[in-house]
Scaffold this motif. Structure first.
Motif, PDB file in Angstrom:
ATOM      1  N   THR A  21      -7.135   9.730 -42.102  1.00  0.00           N
ATOM      2  CA  THR A  21      -6.948   9.038 -43.387  1.00  0.00           C
ATOM      3  C   THR A  21      -8.156   8.186 -43.765  1.00  0.00           C
ATOM      4  N   GLU A  22      -8.662   7.455 -42.794  1.00  0.00           N
ATOM      5  CA  GLU A  22      -9.729   6.509 -43.142  1.00  0.00           C
ATOM      6  C   GLU A  22     -11.036   7.236 -43.478  1.00  0.00           C
ATOM      7  N   ILE A  23     -11.316   8.316 -42.755  1.00  0.00           N
ATOM      8  CA  ILE A  23     -12.524   9.092 -43.083  1.00  0.00           C
ATOM      9  C   ILE A  23     -12.358   9.739 -44.463  1.00  0.00           C
ATOM     10  N   MET A  24     -11.218  10.299 -44.697  1.00  0.00           N
ATOM     11  CA  MET A  24     -11.007  10.974 -45.980  1.00  0.00           C
ATOM     12  C   MET A  24     -11.057   9.988 -47.142  1.00  0.00           C
ATOM     13  N   ALA A  25     -10.444   8.825 -46.944  1.00  0.00           N
ATOM     14  CA  ALA A  25     -10.448   7.829 -48.023  1.00  0.00           C
ATOM     15  C   ALA A  25     -11.867   7.356 -48.318  1.00  0.00           C
ATOM     16  N   ALA A  26     -12.612   7.066 -47.267  1.00  0.00           N
ATOM     17  CA  ALA A  26     -13.988   6.596 -47.468  1.00  0.00           C
ATOM     18  C   ALA A  26     -14.836   7.680 -48.124  1.00  0.00           C
ATOM     19  N   THR A  27     -14.558   8.916 -47.775  1.00  0.00           N
ATOM     20  CA  THR A  27     -15.337  10.022 -48.328  1.00  0.00           C
ATOM     21  C   THR A  27     -15.069  10.191 -49.828  1.00  0.00           C
ATOM     22  N   SER A  79     -23.140  -1.830 -53.037  1.00  0.00           N
ATOM     23  CA  SER A  79     -22.307  -2.875 -52.422  1.00  0.00           C
ATOM     24  C   SER A  79     -21.123  -2.298 -51.665  1.00  0.00           C
ATOM     25  N   TRP A  80     -20.801  -1.045 -51.905  1.00  0.00           N
ATOM     26  CA  TRP A  80     -19.680  -0.408 -51.228  1.00  0.00           C
ATOM     27  C   TRP A  80     -20.060   0.108 -49.846  1.00  0.00           C
ATOM     28  N   LEU A  81     -21.354   0.068 -49.539  1.00  0.00           N
ATOM     29  CA  LEU A  81     -21.839   0.531 -48.236  1.00  0.00           C
ATOM     30  C   LEU A  81     -21.983  -0.642 -47.274  1.00  0.00           C
ATOM     31  N   LEU A  82     -21.689  -0.411 -46.009  1.00  0.00           N
ATOM     32  CA  LEU A  82     -21.811  -1.500 -45.035  1.00  0.00           C
ATOM     33  C   LEU A  82     -23.260  -1.947 -44.903  1.00  0.00           C
ATOM     34  N   VAL A  83     -24.157  -0.992 -44.866  1.00  0.00           N
ATOM     35  CA  VAL A  83     -25.573  -1.341 -44.763  1.00  0.00           C
ATOM     36  C   VAL A  83     -26.135  -1.648 -46.146  1.00  0.00           C
ATOM     37  N   GLY A  84     -25.800  -0.828 -47.112  1.00  0.00           N
ATOM     38  CA  GLY A  84     -26.115  -1.165 -48.501  1.00  0.00           C
ATOM     39  C   GLY A  84     -27.499  -0.761 -48.972  1.00  0.00           C
ATOM     40  N   HIS A  85     -28.092   0.259 -48.344  1.00  0.00           N
ATOM     41  CA  HIS A  85     -29.444   0.656 -48.723  1.00  0.00           C
ATOM     42  C   HIS A  85     -29.430   1.913 -49.584  1.00  0.00           C
ATOM     43  N   TYR A 123     -17.008   7.009 -43.345  1.00  0.00           N
ATOM     44  CA  TYR A 123     -15.852   6.288 -42.795  1.00  0.00           C
ATOM     45  C   TYR A 123     -15.969   4.826 -43.196  1.00  0.00           C
ATOM     46  N   TYR A 124     -14.875   4.115 -43.046  1.00  0.00           N
ATOM     47  CA  TYR A 124     -14.875   2.692 -43.391  1.00  0.00           C
ATOM     48  C   TYR A 124     -14.986   1.839 -42.136  1.00  0.00           C
ATOM     49  N   SER A 125     -15.745   0.788 -42.244  1.00  0.00           N
ATOM     50  CA  SER A 125     -15.631  -0.291 -41.258  1.00  0.00           C
ATOM     51  C   SER A 125     -15.798  -1.598 -42.016  1.00  0.00           C
ATOM     52  N   ASP A 126     -14.929  -2.532 -41.713  1.00  0.00           N
ATOM     53  CA  ASP A 126     -14.917  -3.827 -42.400  1.00  0.00           C
ATOM     54  C   ASP A 126     -14.799  -3.647 -43.913  1.00  0.00           C
ATOM     55  N   GLY A 127     -14.155  -2.574 -44.313  1.00  0.00           N
ATOM     56  CA  GLY A 127     -13.929  -2.348 -45.734  1.00  0.00           C
ATOM     57  C   GLY A 127     -15.089  -1.685 -46.449  1.00  0.00           C
ATOM     58  N   TYR A 128     -16.160  -1.419 -45.716  1.00  0.00           N
ATOM     59  CA  TYR A 128     -17.342  -0.809 -46.328  1.00  0.00           C
ATOM     60  C   TYR A 128     -17.574   0.590 -45.757  1.00  0.00           C
ATOM     61  N   SER A 129     -18.422   1.327 -46.428  1.00  0.00           N
ATOM     62  CA  SER A 129     -18.602   2.735 -46.113  1.00  0.00           C
ATOM     63  C   SER A 129     -19.856   2.982 -45.280  1.00  0.00           C
ATOM     64  N   LEU A 130     -19.742   3.954 -44.381  1.00  0.00           N
ATOM     65  CA  LEU A 130     -20.864   4.380 -43.544  1.00  0.00           C
ATOM     66  C   LEU A 130     -20.813   5.897 -43.422  1.00  0.00           C
ATOM     67  N   VAL A 166     -18.151  -1.598 -33.889  1.00  0.00           N
ATOM     68  CA  VAL A 166     -17.934  -0.730 -32.725  1.00  0.00           C
ATOM     69  C   VAL A 166     -16.603  -0.011 -32.918  1.00  0.00           C
ATOM     70  N   LEU A 167     -16.269   0.198 -34.177  1.00  0.00           N
ATOM     71  CA  LEU A 167     -15.001   0.861 -34.479  1.00  0.00           C
ATOM     72  C   LEU A 167     -14.917   2.247 -33.850  1.00  0.00           C
ATOM     73  N   LEU A 168     -15.951   3.050 -34.045  1.00  0.00           N
ATOM     74  CA  LEU A 168     -15.854   4.434 -33.560  1.00  0.00           C
ATOM     75  C   LEU A 168     -15.779   4.518 -32.034  1.00  0.00           C
TER      76      LEU A 168
END
Lengths: 319, 625
Positions: free
Chosen positions: B494-500, B417-423, B533-540, A88-90
């Protein structure tokens, strides 16, 4: 409508003030709080935070209501979740800077606790709160995050989120604390090590490079360090004002790129080499071709493999 | 297990029955092959007077459809030559008879995950009607008219296959009954007789059963044994790819407040494209891509054509590992509502597989690269499976073993593995194209292009142009959490740009694997820009992941509305995408999935599913390994 909100918020403020006057809250460690704030911050500091939170509740009651409502919605969101966890970060980030007090209250002082949430949702809630606070980079949150890092939560992902959140403040004086928190984590060290790179400071890159040179780290830990070097030097992150203001772009990105290329040239572990290459590309440092050329001189037996890295860099979308 | 979330059996059945009727299902009857059993209706007969001595050598000859032409020739050697071998060119085929031709199987919420899978046509020892008979592959024993009295015969299968197959024999009344291996009378041999075979299951682990069966006719003449063996192979389970024509689309019914907009938008898109209207699944799980997959099994049909069993495959998602009765993702039970004539349903899972990796068991992480000839010259006529799987983050190994055991669509593994969902469907989609001989192309997330487009717009003076206007992160909070941002804010996040940046590199690695494995060239990838963007260290996906769409006709692709920045009256991301796919003959049908899917970490492909037409030539036997 506005009047109603104010009226509703008053009892909260009054109630909290009464609690503070009685001194009861200072000793409390709410079930959902990450740690005992008074113990971790000192009684005076904790009291100060509670006062600021009480003031924020009066000034921005909406944020507190939204955080409470989000927390209440978590079981529903958890049922619809995808992937590894609930985030729920966003929604939290959408509260903006003024929302940090409501989030801090939930996380460090008055949180309701896990309740009926399953472990994944409970983790997701705390991780999201830490992330949302960290991305704001507000100095008044740093002491709380330092305490969170020291607290070393039993859930490695929560501990990781604390490291990442504090690291984003980019304060070189936090580097020791962050690195120690990660390296002392034992078997879970790798989960925290990959968050260190969000502290995009020269001092952190130096420590990460030294960690690579220190024997005893297992492969997952070394892969996380390599990932962190990529994060520290991340090309797009360095385009943003929050990171650029340190003035350390060249120092950080060139050092990260050099360390990564050295590992690429010297490691015998395929997964390390792959991770190092990926991070070199994420850093996308403009002088990477020269660094690769220098590495070829030092490691002539790796010329072919370094040429391959140079080719990948040449067609990399991130430079 | 949450009782309240159990699908309503009656509703599901109604939905699927209607759907299957509409789609035609598999034609009942007319199965096996054309040649009548020798001896007409005589079938199994008792000893009868006959010569006491065989004039020449005994006729010990069991035959099957070795040349795969839909009939068994008793004369000549078309169906006799090299019958004990099985090659891509020759060899008989049979089906895992696991559909439910007479709709005997119950679909009940009370049946545990173990119980509900047990019912199918191969679970009993009877032939369940004409349609069921059509699923049984035929073998014929050539008459030996002069078989001496006292001659006995028996049919055996090799020990390795014995537990996985069942034989039937046509009796004197013309009925097929289960064959019990015991000495048979000479009279039957004189007339010749018909056998049928079914597999009781698909191949799940080649180390347990490789799908082959050797059926041996053993004839005992005066104590001397004569044998003849024919080798058959069970049809593999094949998966559809997105370039096959959709003949059924699925979305979850409007179960959540946010569902209505999505479902109506999806319906509008299919109507506009003249595609099948989506079946509404009665489940409390909007991620319709994730809990099932569709596939099929094929054998040559009598008189030509293909005998097909459609297969609905439940995902191996273990949502309740502590539950002995209901460990699996509940919505996946929908596959058993689909079970019926010509339709099978299977599941395969290991409850002990890491919960941390369970997301990889969702079938959004089970796609198929369409048919291609790989750089090594191998013809992957049915394409290759594509999954996110690396050494430290991988899907259920038993399910993967099942896929590997089919031998037709080997798996290409990429790093998710870098994706939060990972599909895999988060970054790649395969679509038809009119612009290349290959007939299909790849849509691929190009995160760097997204940044470039936004940067260009900012440089041109549009930093303050809004994105995600009137979109919110949670509606339940009365629109208090606006998602609205601007180009400038995004570029300074920063976090969106880094994840991108990381996404751009990781997707580049995925492309490199596809180039190496499939032989794709750079120009064959269609860039689909969106940021992460990143959440929990993973990308979405931060912007709606427009690559995550569905091919609904040969020329129409459903994609999620991106709510991008509008510059000079044009949504620049929407415009880019439409222009990028237009040369491939693709029209984009935009579907609004922000509320139901995007803000919960998925898009329209994740929230839908498709059943697709069986290829007109599904002769997998030419390419199976």
């Amino acid at each position: 409508m506005t009047a109603k909100r104010v009226t509703r918020s008053l009892p909260f403020g009054l109630g909290l003030s009464l609690l503070l006057l009685c001194g009861a809250a200072s000793a409390a460690h709410a079930g959902g709080a990450l740690f005992d704030a008074a113990g971790a911050l000192g009684a005076n500091s904790a009291r100060g935070y509670r006062q600021r939170i009480a003031a924020a509740r009066r000034a921005d009651a909406r944020s507190f209501r939204v955080v409470a409502r989000l927390r209440a919605l978590l079981p529903t969101l958890a049922k619809q979740r995808r992937g590894r966890g609930v985030t729920v970060l966003l929604p939290l980030a959408a509260l903006g800077a003024s929302g940090r007090w409501a989030m801090a209250d939930e996380l460090f002082f008055s949180g309701a606790g896990q309740g009926t949430l399953d472990a994944v949702a409970w983790r997701g809630w705390r991780v999201s709160l830490l992330e949302a606070i960290g991305r704001l980079r507000r100095a008044d949150m740093a002491p709380l995050l330092r305490a969170a890092v020291r607290h070393d939560d039993s859930d490695a992902r929560v501990a990781r989120a604390a490291v990442e959140a504090l690291g984003r403040f980019g304060d070189p004086s936090d580097v020791d604390l962050l690195v120690n928190a990660a390296t002392q984590r034992g078997r879970d060290a790798h989960q925290l090590l990959d968050a260190l790179g969000d502290c995009r400071r020269s001092a952190m890159v130096t420590r990460l490079t030294k960690l690579l040179a220190t024997p005893g780290h297992d492969t997952p830990a070394r892969l996380s360090i390599l990932k962190s070097l990529g994060r520290a030097g991340n090309a797009y992150a360095w385009r943003t004002s929050a990171v650029r203001k340190s003035g350390e772009e060249q120092a950080v990105r060139s050092a990260a790129a050099k360390a990564l290329i050295d590992v690429y040239a010297t490691t015998t572990d395929a997964s390390e080499r792959d991770r190092a290459a990926t991070s070199v590309l994420v850093v996308g440092w403009s002088r990477t071709p020269q660094l690769i050329a220098a590495a070829k001189t030092r490691h002539p037996q790796q010329s072919e493999s370094l040429d391959s890295l140079a080719k990948r860099f040449a067609r990399s979308p991130v430079r | 297990m949450h009782e309240a979330r159990r699908p309503t059996a009656a509703t599901l059945l109604t939905i699927f029955l209607a759907f299957l009727t509409a789609c035609g299902g598999t034609e009942p009857g007319n199965g096996g092959n054309e040649t009548s059993p020798p001896g007409g209706d005589q079938g199994v007969t008792a000893d009868a007077p006959s010569p006491d001595v065989a004039p020449a050598g005994p006729i010990v000859d069991i035959r099957a459809d070795l040349d795969r032409d839909g009939k068994i020739d008793l004369e000549g050697d078309n169906d006799d030559r090299d019958e004990d071998k099985w090659t891509n060119e020759r060899g008989a085929i049979f089906l895992a008879n696991i559909d439910d031709d007479e709709r005997r199987c119950q679909f009940s919420a009370q049946l545990s995950d173990d119980e509900i899978v047990r019912c199918n046509d191969a679970a009993d020892e009877v032939v369940n009607g004409a349609a069921d008979e059509a699923d049984l592959a035929k073998m014929l024993v050539k008459p030996w008219p002069l078989a001496p009295n006292g001659t006995t015969w028996m049919v055996k299968v090799n020990a390795e296959a014995a537990n996985y197959v069942r034989l039937f024999i046509r009796d004197s009344g013309g009925s097929l009954t289960v064959y019990k291996p015991e000495p048979g009378p000479a009279g039957t041999l004189r007339a010749g007789f018909e056998l049928r075979i079914e597999a009781k299951d698909i191949v799940r682990d080649r180390t347990m059963w490789d799908g082959f069966v050797d059926v041996t006719l053993e004839v005992d003449v005066d104590g001397k044994k004569h044998t003849d063996t024919v080798r058959l192979r069970v049809a593999p389970l094949l998966l559809h790819h997105q370039v096959q024509k959709a003949n059924g689309l699925f979305v979850a019914r409007d179960i959540f407040p946010d569902s209505k907009t999505f479902v109506s938008s999806f319906d509008a898109a299919t109507t506009a494209a003249n595609a099948p209207k989506a079946i509404k699944l009665d489940v409390n799980d909007q991620w319709a891509q994730d809990y099932f997959e569709t596939g099929y099994m094929v054998m040559p049909k009598a008189g030509g054509g293909q005998q097909v069993i459609d297969v609905f495959i439940r995902s191996a998602n273990v949502f309740n590992p502590q539950s002995k009765s209901f460990p699996l993702r509940e919505a996946g039970r929908i596959v058993f509502a689909a079970r019926g004539p010509g339709v099978a349903a299977i599941q395969q899972f290991d409850v002990r597989h890491s919960q941390e990796m369970d997301t990889l068991n969702s079938n959004g992480n089970l796609e198929v690269v369409p048919p291609h000839v790989a750089p090594d010259g191998k013809n992957h006529a049915f394409g290759r499976i594509l999954r996110g799987s690396v050494a430290t983050f991988f899907p259920d190994p038993t399910f993967q073993k099942l896929l590997d055991s089919q031998g037709v669509q080997p798996t290409i593994k990429i790093d998710t593995s870098w994706l939060l969902v990972g599909h895999v469907d988060e970054t790649l989609s395969f679509v038809p194209t009119t612009s290349s001989a290959r007939g299909w192309t790849v849509l691929v997330n190009d995160a760097a292009m997204a940044v470039k487009m936004l940067t260009d717009a900012a440089t041109a003076g549009h930093r303050d142009v809004k994105m995600f206007q009137n979109k919110f992160w949670l509606d339940q909070l009365n629109r208090q959490l606006p998602a609205e941002t601007t180009i400038g804010k995004l570029l300074d996040d920063t976090e969106i740009m880094a994840a991108t940046a990381e996404a751009a590199i990781q997707v580049q690695k995925q492309k490199d694997i596809l180039k190496r494995e499939v032989g794709l060239r750079d120009e064959e990838f269609v860039s689909v820009p969106f940021t992460h963007y990143y959440s929990d260290g993973y990308s979405l996906a931060y912007q709606p992941g427009t690559v995550n769409g569905v091919v609904i006709t040969n020329t129409d692709f459903i994609a999620p509305v991106g709510h991008g920045p509008v510059v000079d009256g044009v949504d620049v991301f929407k415009d880019q995408f439409e222009k990028a796919v237009a040369p491939h003959g693709i029209t984009v049908r935009w579907v609004e999935n922000w509320d139901l899917l995007h803000r919960l970490s998925g898009e329209v492909h994740c929230g839908s599913n498709a059943r697709r037409e069986i290829p007109a030539d599904a002769s997998w036997w030419k390419v199976i390994q």
